[in-house]
Design a protein around this motif. Structure first.
Motif, mmCIF file in Angstrom:
data_model
loop_
_atom_site.group_PDB
_atom_site.id
_atom_site.type_symbol
_atom_site.label_atom_id
_atom_site.label_comp_id
_atom_site.label_asym_id
_atom_site.label_seq_id
_atom_site.Cartn_x
_atom_site.Cartn_y
_atom_site.Cartn_z
ATOM 1 N N GLU A 1 -1.798 0.434 6.226
ATOM 2 C CA GLU A 1 -3.102 -0.013 5.737
ATOM 3 C C GLU A 1 -3.103 -0.400 4.263
ATOM 4 O O GLU A 1 -4.041 -1.027 3.794
ATOM 5 N N TYR A 2 -2.058 -0.004 3.524
ATOM 6 C CA TYR A 2 -2.056 -0.194 2.071
ATOM 7 C C TYR A 2 -0.710 -0.732 1.596
ATOM 8 O O TYR A 2 0.334 -0.355 2.133
ATOM 9 N N PRO A 3 -0.725 -1.549 0.544
ATOM 10 C CA PRO A 3 0.542 -2.059 0.008
ATOM 11 C C PRO A 3 1.276 -0.974 -0.782
ATOM 12 O O PRO A 3 0.666 0.016 -1.199
ATOM 13 N N PRO A 4 2.572 -1.151 -1.001
ATOM 14 C CA PRO A 4 3.332 -0.198 -1.815
ATOM 15 C C PRO A 4 2.751 -0.088 -3.225
ATOM 16 O O PRO A 4 2.169 -1.039 -3.748
ATOM 17 N N CYS A 5 2.918 1.088 -3.823
ATOM 18 C CA CYS A 5 2.446 1.353 -5.187
ATOM 19 C C CYS A 5 3.617 1.895 -6.013
ATOM 20 O O CYS A 5 4.404 2.691 -5.516
ATOM 21 N N ALA A 6 3.687 1.489 -7.267
ATOM 22 C CA ALA A 6 4.732 1.985 -8.157
ATOM 23 C C ALA A 6 4.287 3.276 -8.826
ATOM 24 O O ALA A 6 3.144 3.394 -9.261
ATOM 25 N N LEU A 7 5.189 4.241 -8.899
ATOM 26 C CA LEU A 7 4.925 5.493 -9.615
ATOM 27 C C LEU A 7 5.302 5.336 -11.078
ATOM 28 O O LEU A 7 6.268 4.654 -11.412
ATOM 29 N N ILE A 8 4.551 5.997 -11.952
ATOM 30 C CA ILE A 8 4.811 5.969 -13.387
ATOM 31 C C ILE A 8 4.974 7.405 -13.872
ATOM 32 O O ILE A 8 4.086 8.246 -13.664
ATOM 33 N N GLY A 9 6.079 7.703 -14.511
ATOM 34 C CA GLY A 9 6.249 9.008 -15.145
ATOM 35 C C GLY A 9 6.331 10.183 -14.199
ATOM 36 O O GLY A 9 5.910 11.285 -14.549
ATOM 37 N N SER A 10 6.876 10.002 -13.022
ATOM 38 C CA SER A 10 7.013 11.099 -12.072
ATOM 39 C C SER A 10 8.062 12.092 -12.568
ATOM 40 O O SER A 10 9.197 11.714 -12.858
ATOM 41 N N CYS B 1 10.866 29.060 1.409
ATOM 42 C CA CYS B 1 9.655 28.298 1.102
ATOM 43 C C CYS B 1 9.723 27.798 -0.337
ATOM 44 O O CYS B 1 10.169 28.518 -1.233
ATOM 45 N N ALA B 2 9.300 26.554 -0.548
ATOM 46 C CA ALA B 2 9.261 25.999 -1.901
ATOM 47 C C ALA B 2 8.028 25.131 -2.046
ATOM 48 O O ALA B 2 7.521 24.587 -1.060
ATOM 49 N N TRP B 3 7.532 25.018 -3.268
ATOM 50 C CA TRP B 3 6.401 24.145 -3.547
ATOM 51 C C TRP B 3 6.706 23.389 -4.827
ATOM 52 O O TRP B 3 7.218 23.934 -5.793
ATOM 53 N N VAL B 4 6.442 22.085 -4.777
ATOM 54 C CA VAL B 4 6.748 21.189 -5.885
ATOM 55 C C VAL B 4 5.479 20.429 -6.223
ATOM 56 O O VAL B 4 4.712 20.046 -5.339
ATOM 57 N N PHE B 5 5.256 20.221 -7.520
ATOM 58 C CA PHE B 5 4.038 19.543 -7.960
ATOM 59 C C PHE B 5 4.398 18.458 -8.958
ATOM 60 O O PHE B 5 5.447 18.499 -9.596
ATOM 61 N N ASP B 6 3.526 17.476 -9.071
ATOM 62 C CA ASP B 6 3.758 16.349 -9.966
ATOM 63 C C ASP B 6 2.408 15.753 -10.350
ATOM 64 O O ASP B 6 1.435 15.876 -9.595
ATOM 65 N N ASN B 7 2.349 15.145 -11.510
ATOM 66 C CA ASN B 7 1.132 14.486 -11.999
ATOM 67 C C ASN B 7 1.464 13.094 -12.524
ATOM 68 O O ASN B 7 1.214 12.792 -13.682
ATOM 69 N N PRO B 8 2.001 12.229 -11.682
ATOM 70 C CA PRO B 8 2.370 10.906 -12.166
ATOM 71 C C PRO B 8 1.178 9.960 -12.208
ATOM 72 O O PRO B 8 0.086 10.280 -11.734
ATOM 73 N N GLY B 9 1.426 8.804 -12.761
ATOM 74 C CA GLY B 9 0.490 7.707 -12.612
ATOM 75 C C GLY B 9 0.971 6.873 -11.437
ATOM 76 O O GLY B 9 2.114 6.985 -11.008
ATOM 77 N N VAL B 10 0.101 6.073 -10.904
ATOM 78 C CA VAL B 10 0.470 5.160 -9.831
ATOM 79 C C VAL B 10 -0.243 3.837 -10.078
ATOM 80 O O VAL B 10 -1.409 3.822 -10.468
ATOM 81 N N VAL B 11 0.477 2.756 -9.890
ATOM 82 C CA VAL B 11 -0.099 1.430 -10.067
ATOM 83 C C VAL B 11 -0.626 0.968 -8.716
ATOM 84 O O VAL B 11 0.148 0.729 -7.785
ATOM 85 N N VAL B 12 -1.939 0.877 -8.602
ATOM 86 C CA VAL B 12 -2.590 0.442 -7.370
ATOM 87 C C VAL B 12 -2.801 -1.070 -7.474
ATOM 88 O O VAL B 12 -3.481 -1.523 -8.406
ATOM 89 N N PRO B 13 -2.210 -1.846 -6.568
ATOM 90 C CA PRO B 13 -2.362 -3.301 -6.646
ATOM 91 C C PRO B 13 -3.835 -3.711 -6.723
ATOM 92 O O PRO B 13 -4.668 -3.248 -5.939
ATOM 93 N N GLY B 14 -4.144 -4.526 -7.706
ATOM 94 C CA GLY B 14 -5.514 -5.014 -7.881
ATOM 95 C C GLY B 14 -6.433 -4.070 -8.620
ATOM 96 O O GLY B 14 -7.566 -4.413 -8.925
ATOM 97 N N GLU B 15 -5.983 -2.837 -8.892
ATOM 98 C CA GLU B 15 -6.842 -1.846 -9.552
ATOM 99 C C GLU B 15 -6.259 -1.312 -10.850
ATOM 100 O O GLU B 15 -6.958 -0.687 -11.622
ATOM 101 N N GLY B 16 -4.969 -1.464 -11.072
ATOM 102 C CA GLY B 16 -4.333 -0.919 -12.257
ATOM 103 C C GLY B 16 -3.814 0.483 -12.017
ATOM 104 O O GLY B 16 -3.702 0.941 -10.882
#
Length: 127
Positions: free
Chosen positions: A61-70, A80-95
């Motif tokens: 349903e959605y185009p690929p998005c680029a991750l920034i600063g992952s 058991c393990a848990w991993v977290f991240d706070n990257p940016g993502v470039v949403v096509p047409g939205e920034g």
């Protein structure tokens, strides 16, 4: 608890990147088998809990998005393990937007697999 080992973080990083690239085959290969009925929460919206297959279908349903600063990091305890991240993502047409991701993994006989993922947009509260 101890810090997540590099192999755990690598699986989570690859799963996160594959999801944003809309690479369903890679996401499936890094996920717990479908018979384990893993749930992947893709947003904070109502009714956004998806099985693995529904998540893979959602990619179409959605185009690929680029991750920034992952830079994922996490912890583990036994199998058991848990991993977290706070990257940016470039949403096509939205920034670019800020997102929050948490990935929970379990160690199976064949290695670490994702059993749960949560993604939500990081938005400021209204005053």
């Amino acid at each position: 608890m101890e810090r997540a080992t590099p192999d755990v973080v690598e699986v989570a990083r690859d799963w996160i990147a594959a999801g944003h690239a809309r690479d369903g085959a890679k996401v499936a290969s890094l996920s717990a088998p479908p018979e384990d009925t893993a749930i992947f929460t893709v947003s904070s919206a109502p009714d956004s809990n998806l099985t693995l297959q529904a998540l893979l279908d959602h990619f179409a349903e959605y185009p690929p998005c680029a991750l920034i600063g992952s830079q994922p990091a996490g912890y583990m305890y036994g199998d058991c393990a848990w991993v977290f991240d706070n990257p940016g993502v470039v949403v096509p047409g939205e920034g670019a937007i800020s997102i929050r991701i948490t990935v929970v993994l379990h160690r199976f006989a064949e290695g670490w697999k994702v059993v749960h993922g949560h993604l939500s947009e990081g938005v400021a509260h209204l005053e």
